[in-house]
Write a protein that holds these residues in place. Structure first.
Motif, PDB file in Angstrom:
ATOM      1  N   UNK A   1       1.219  -1.038   0.062  1.00  0.00           N
ATOM      2  CA  UNK A   1      -0.379   0.121   0.040  1.00  0.00           C
ATOM      3  C   UNK A   1       0.860   1.153  -0.260  1.00  0.00           C
ATOM      4  N   UNK A   2       1.031   2.264  -0.653  1.00  0.00           N
ATOM      5  CA  UNK A   2       1.459   3.272  -1.286  1.00  0.00           C
ATOM      6  C   UNK A   2       0.644   4.664   0.452  1.00  0.00           C
ATOM      7  N   UNK A   3       1.604   4.822   1.421  1.00  0.00           N
ATOM      8  CA  UNK A   3       0.893   5.689   2.348  1.00  0.00           C
ATOM      9  C   UNK A   3       0.921   6.963   1.844  1.00  0.00           C
ATOM     10  N   UNK A   4       0.057   7.816   2.665  1.00  0.00           N
ATOM     11  CA  UNK A   4       0.044   9.426   1.946  1.00  0.00           C
ATOM     12  C   UNK A   4      -0.340  10.063   3.483  1.00  0.00           C
ATOM     13  N   UNK A   5       0.595  10.902   3.802  1.00  0.00           N
ATOM     14  CA  UNK A   5       0.958  11.437   4.722  1.00  0.00           C
ATOM     15  C   UNK A   5      -0.246  12.549   4.876  1.00  0.00           C
ATOM     16  N   UNK A   6      -1.020  12.951   5.262  1.00  0.00           N
ATOM     17  CA  UNK A   6      -1.986  14.121   5.076  1.00  0.00           C
ATOM     18  C   UNK A   6      -1.330  15.628   6.174  1.00  0.00           C
ATOM     19  N   UNK A   7      -0.876  15.322   7.348  1.00  0.00           N
ATOM     20  CA  UNK A   7      -0.583  16.473   7.787  1.00  0.00           C
ATOM     21  C   UNK A   7       0.556  17.053   7.758  1.00  0.00           C
ATOM     22  N   UNK A   8       1.417  16.864   6.546  1.00  0.00           N
ATOM     23  CA  UNK A   8       2.651  17.291   5.416  1.00  0.00           C
ATOM     24  C   UNK A   8       2.089  17.382   4.483  1.00  0.00           C
ATOM     25  N   UNK A   9       1.095  17.243   4.375  1.00  0.00           N
ATOM     26  CA  UNK A   9       1.216  17.619   2.779  1.00  0.00           C
ATOM     27  C   UNK A   9       0.488  19.238   2.584  1.00  0.00           C
ATOM     28  N   UNK A  10       0.792  19.849   1.643  1.00  0.00           N
ATOM     29  CA  UNK A  10       0.837  21.568   1.297  1.00  0.00           C
ATOM     30  C   UNK A  10      -0.530  21.356   0.771  1.00  0.00           C
ATOM     31  N   UNK A  11      -1.059  19.669  -0.454  1.00  0.00           N
ATOM     32  CA  UNK A  11      -2.360  20.456  -1.103  1.00  0.00           C
ATOM     33  C   UNK A  11      -2.883  20.030  -0.128  1.00  0.00           C
ATOM     34  N   UNK A  12      -2.946  19.858   1.002  1.00  0.00           N
ATOM     35  CA  UNK A  12      -4.092  19.194   1.927  1.00  0.00           C
ATOM     36  C   UNK A  12      -4.741  20.403   2.937  1.00  0.00           C
ATOM     37  N   UNK A  13      -3.917  20.888   2.765  1.00  0.00           N
ATOM     38  CA  UNK A  13      -4.212  22.188   3.258  1.00  0.00           C
ATOM     39  C   UNK A  13      -5.512  22.917   2.458  1.00  0.00           C
ATOM     40  N   UNK A  14      -4.711  22.942   1.098  1.00  0.00           N
ATOM     41  CA  UNK A  14      -5.679  23.756  -0.049  1.00  0.00           C
ATOM     42  C   UNK A  14      -6.974  22.790   0.266  1.00  0.00           C
ATOM     43  N   UNK A  15      -6.875  21.421  -0.398  1.00  0.00           N
ATOM     44  CA  UNK A  15      -8.434  20.861  -0.990  1.00  0.00           C
ATOM     45  C   UNK A  15      -9.279  21.322   0.101  1.00  0.00           C
TER      46      UNK A  15
END
Ligand code: FES
Length: 683
Positions: free
Chosen positions: A622-636
Motif C-alpha cells: 500500500x502507498x502511504x500518504x501523509x496528510x499532516x505534512x502535505x501542503x495540498x491537504x490544506x488547499x483541499x
C-alpha cells in the motif's frame, strides 16, 4: 473391470479415487485431500468426521451405489449413537470402510475449512483455518528401561500421529502436563497454536482425554472512543457474543492527539493509559465470556485492530513519536505475542495475541483490517473506502494500486462537540427531513420506527423523550438545511427574515435552526447552531481533503464507487453525505455501506491464519500518504469547507437535487438584501 478397486466420490468437492476394500472413508478423504475434520485421529471418539453416504444412481458421477457399499454399522458408531446420537443417515468416516463404489457427502459441519458467510452486504465468506486447533493424541507410557520425559513422548506422539514438528510449551504448561497425561490414561487433547511466520507450534493448553468444550477467540476493534469485541467459536466461526465498552482512556483526552499530549505533559502518563486500557480489556473479556456462557480460559486467541496511538498504548509503548513529524512507529510490522505480555489475565494464560500491521504513523492496523475485509486491491473499479470515526481512515484503490491515508475528522461525526449532540442511543434523532416549502422538520429517533409526523410517534417516544441528535442525525440535519435553503454554501444559517421561518432563531450574533423544543415541559431544546455547522464543516472538509489527496496521488478526478465503513458509516445516508460534500461525487447507487469493516477484518484474521500472511503482504504494497505534512491537504481542506464544495463540481448530485442558490453573508446587516446582492455578483 471387476478386479478394480471400488471408486469413492466425495461431494461437494467432486474429488474421487479408487481404494482397496476395507479402507476407512477418513483415510480415503485424507489421501485425496478432501476436507474432512478429525480431532481424535480416527479413534472414533470425537465425531468430527461425520459423513453421509448416498445410495442409488448417481448419473453425474457415473456411479451406482449399493445399500452395502460401506461396511456395517460398527460397535464404535453404535456406542456413539447411544451416548450422543448421530443424525439419521450419518456415519463416522473413521469407522465406515469402503466395500464397493460409493458417493460420500461431507456436510459443512464436518469440514475443517468450513466457510462462514459474513452478514455484511458485500458478503465475503471467511474460510475457517484458525491458528489454534485441537488435537487428540495417545502418548506412550513411561518406561524405566528407556527413560524419556513426558513432554518428549507427547512431542513424539504429535509428530507421529499429526505430523506436528517444532513443538514448544512454556513452563506453566509443563506444570499441567503430567497430571493431564495420567488422568487421561495417556490420552490427551492439546490446543496447538501454529505460528504463521515461523514453523513452530506452541501448546496453549492440555486436557485429559477428549476435550469437547471447544476453543474460542476474541476479535477486538480497539478504538479511541469504544472497544468492541466479538467472541468467536474457533471451530465453526460462529460469533457467540459481541460486546463493547467505552475506552477508559477518554478521561485522559477525547481524541488521539490529546492522549499523546497527555503522555508528553505527564511523566508516566502513557503507563497510566496502558494500564487503563488493559484493565478494560480484561473486564470486557470476562463479561463477554459470561454472556456467551463459556469459560474465559477457553479463549486461546485474540486479534487486535487499532489506530497507531491505540496500538502503542496497548503495547505499552510511549506514543509521543506519533505526535510529531516524521510520525515514526516503534514498529509497523504485525505482532504475535503471548497474552501475558499484555497482562490479559482474564483469558487463557497461554493465549496468543495477534496485532495486525500498521500501514503508517497515522494509518493504523484498523485501516489494514479494513483493507483485509474490503479488499480494494482486488477491485476492478476504483473504490474509495472511508472508515468514519474520530479519525477517518481512507483507502483508494483497485487491482493496480492501493493508497491510504488518515484524516483528523474529530469527534463531530459521533455527535460530540455538537450543541445538542449525543451518542447513538434511544431518544437520539437519527434521521431528519425538512420540508423545502414550509421549512418544518420531521424526524425519527433511535428506538422508534415512526417519523415524528406519524400517528403514535409521541406515545412511543414518551418513555425516552427526544434527547438530542446523534452523528447520522446531525449529518442529515445540516444537509437538509442546505437543501431547504436555510443554510448557504458557505455554511451560514439564515435569519427568520431571510429564510421565511421562525424556526431560524437568533443565537448571539448568529442563527440556529430549532428542530424540537420541549423546554416548556422541562425537556431539551434541540437546535442546530452556527457552531455545530462549523464543527461539521471542519470534520467533512478533513474527510474530503484526505480523499482528494489520495485522488491527486493517483492522478484521477473521480472515483467509481464509495464504501462507507465503520459502525457509524453504516448509518449515514449517502444522499446527505454527498449534499454535505463529505464524499466525492459518484452516482448514489455507487455508495455502499460495509458496516464495521475493521471489526470484520479482525474476525477474518482470527479465523484464518492465511489471512494474516495476506494482510502483511498487502500492507507492504500500500502507498502511504501523509496528510499532516502535505501542503495540498490544506488547499483541499479550505475548498472543501463550502457545502458541498467551493470548486469541485458535483454533477451526479446535480442530477438528483438542486441546491438553492442562497447567501446569508450580510456583513452584519439584515441579510435579505445581502442574499440578493450576493447572487447578482455571482451571476
Ligand atoms: Fe474422530 Fe472419527 S475422527 S470420530
Amino acid at each position: 473391470m471387476t478386479d478394480q478397486n471400488p471408486l469413492v466420490v466425495f461431494t461437494p468437492s467432486g474429488k474421487r479415487g479408487r481404494f482397496p476394500v476395507g479402507t476407512p472413508i477418513l483415510t480415503a478423504a485424507r489421501q485425496l485431500g478432501v476436507d474432512l475434520d478429525s480431532v481424535c485421529g480416527g479413534r472414533g471418539i470425537c465425531s468430527k468426521c461425520q459423513i453421509t453416504p448416498g445410495v442409488g444412481e448417481f448419473p453425474k458421477h457415473g456411479v451406482t451405489v449399493a445399500a452395502d457399499a460401506l461396511s456395517e454399522w460398527n460397535a464404535v458408531e453404535e456406542r456413539y449413537d447411544q451416548k450422543r446420537g448421530l443424525k439419521p443417515g450419518r456415519r463416522l468416516g473413521c469407522q465406515a470402510t469402503v466395500q464397493s463404489d460409493v458417493v460420500i457427502d461431507v456436510p459443512p459441519e464436518s469440514q475443517v475449512h468450513k466457510q462462514v458467510v459474513r452478514k455484511a452486504a458485500s458478503a465475503r465468506a471467511i474460510v475457517m483455518d484458525p491458528a489454534t486447533r485441537l488435537f487428540f493424541v495417545e502418548v506412550d507410557e513411561p518406561d524405566m528401561h528407556t527413560p524419556t520425559g513426558d513432554f518428549e513422548r507427547l512431542e513424539r506422539a504429535l509428530r507421529e500421529q499429526w505430523e506436528v514438528d517444532g513443538l514448544r510449551a512454556d513452563l506453566t504448561l509443563l506444570t499441567k502436563l503430567q497430571k493431564a497425561l495420567r488422568k487421561g490414561d495417556w490420552k490427551v487433547t492439546v490446543a496447538l497454536h501454529r505460528d504463521h511466520q515461523a514453523s513452530k507450534s506452541t501448546i496453549i493448553d492440555i486436557w485429559p482425554g477428549l476435550h469437547e468444550a471447544g476453543l474460542y477467540g476474541l476479535a477486538i476493534d480497539l478504538g479511541s472512543t469504544t472497544v468492541a469485541a466479538h467472541l468467536t467459536d474457533l471451530e465453526t466461526g460462529e460469533v457467540k457474543a459481541s460486546s463493547g465498552i467505552m475506552n477508559p482512556q477518554i478521561r485522559f483526552g477525547e481524541d488521539l492527539m490529546s492522549r499523546v499530549s497527555y503522555a508528553m505533559m505527564n511523566p508516566g502518563g502513557e503507563v497510566e493509559m496502558t494500564r487503563a486500557v488493559r484493565e478494560a480489556l480484561n473486564t470486557l473479556a470476562e463479561e463477554i465470556a459470561k454472556e456467551a456462557g463459556i469459560d474465559a480460559a477457553l479463549i486461546v486467541e485474540t486479534v487486535f485492530v487499532c489506530n497507531p496511538v491505540m496500538h502503542h498504548l496497548l503495547l505499552g509503548i510511549d506514543p509521543v513519536e506519533l505526535g510529531q513529524a516524521p510520525f515514526a512507529l516503534a514498529t509497523s510490522e504485525s505482532l504475535s505475542l503471548g497474552a501475558r505480555e499484555l497482562e490479559l489475565t482474564a483469558i487463557n494464560p497461554r493465549a496468543q495475541v495477534y496485532v495486525l500491521p500498521c500501514i503508517a504513523g497515522h494509518v493504523g492496523a484498523d485501516a489494514a483490517a479494513v483493507a483485509l475485509s474490503e479488499e480494494p486491491g482486488k477491485s476492478e473499479d476504483l473504490a474509495l473506502i472511508v472508515d468514519v470515526g474520530t479519525n477517518a481512515e481512507i483507502l483508494l484503490g483497485d487491482k493496480t494500486r492501493v493508497l491510504a491515508c488518515s484524516s483528523p475528522t474529530g469527534p463531530a461525526f459521533e455527535g460530540a462537540q455538537i450543541s445538542s449532540g449525543q451518542r447513538a442511543a434511544p431518544g437520539a434523532i437519527e434521521a431528519i427531513r425538512i420540508d423545502p416549502e414550509t421549512k418544518e422538520p420531521r424526524f425519527r429517533v433511535i428506538g422508534c420506527e415512526k417519523w415524528s409526523d406519524e400517528d403514535g410517534f409521541w406515545d412511543e417516544t414518551a418513555a425516552t423523550g427526544i434527547t438530542g441528535i446523534c452523528g447520522s442525525g446531525i449529518i442529515e440535519a445540516v444537509a437538509e438545511m442546505r437543501i431547504a435553503g436555510l443554510l448557504d454554501p458557505k455554511g451560514l444559517i439564515g435569519s427568520a427574515a431571510q429564510t421565511g421561518t421562525d424556526r431560524c432563531v437568533p443565537e448571539g450574533r448568529t442563527h440556529a435552526y430549532l428542530i424540537h423544543d420541549a423546554s416548556a415541559e422541562g425537556g431539551p431544546r434541540i437546535t442546530v447552531t452556527q457552531g455545530d455547522i462549523r464543527a461539521i464543516q471542519l470534520a467533512k472538509s478533513a474527510l474530503y481533503a484526505g480523499a482528494r489527496l489520495l485522488m491527486d496521488e493517483r492522478g484521477v478526478e473521480k472515483v467509481d464507487r464509495v464504501v462507507l465503513a465503520g459502525a457509524f458509516g453504516a448509518h449515514i445516508s449517502p444522499l446527505h453525505a454527498m449534499v454535505l460534500g463529505m464524499i466525492p461525487d459518484v452516482p448514489l447507487d455507487k455508495v455502499t455501506s460495509a458496516g464495521n469493516a475493521a471489526g470484520t477484518g479482525a474476525r477474518i484474521a482470527l479465523c484464518n491464519v492465511g489471512a494474516r500472511k495476506e494482510i502483511e503482504r498487502v500492507v507492504r504494497e500500500i502507498t502511504k500518504v501523509e496528510t499532516a505534512i502535505e501542503p495540498k491537504f490544506q488547499e483541499h481542506f479550505v475548498n472543501a469547507n463550502a457545502i458541498p464544495h467551493a470548486t469541485d463540481p458535483f454533477p451526479e448530485l446535480g442530477k438528483i437535487t438542486t441546491l438553492p442558490d442562497v447567501s446569508f453573508n450580510t456583513g452584519g446587516d439584515d441579510g435579505a438584501e445581502g442574499g440578493r446582492r450576493r447572487r447578482r455578483r455571482r451571476a
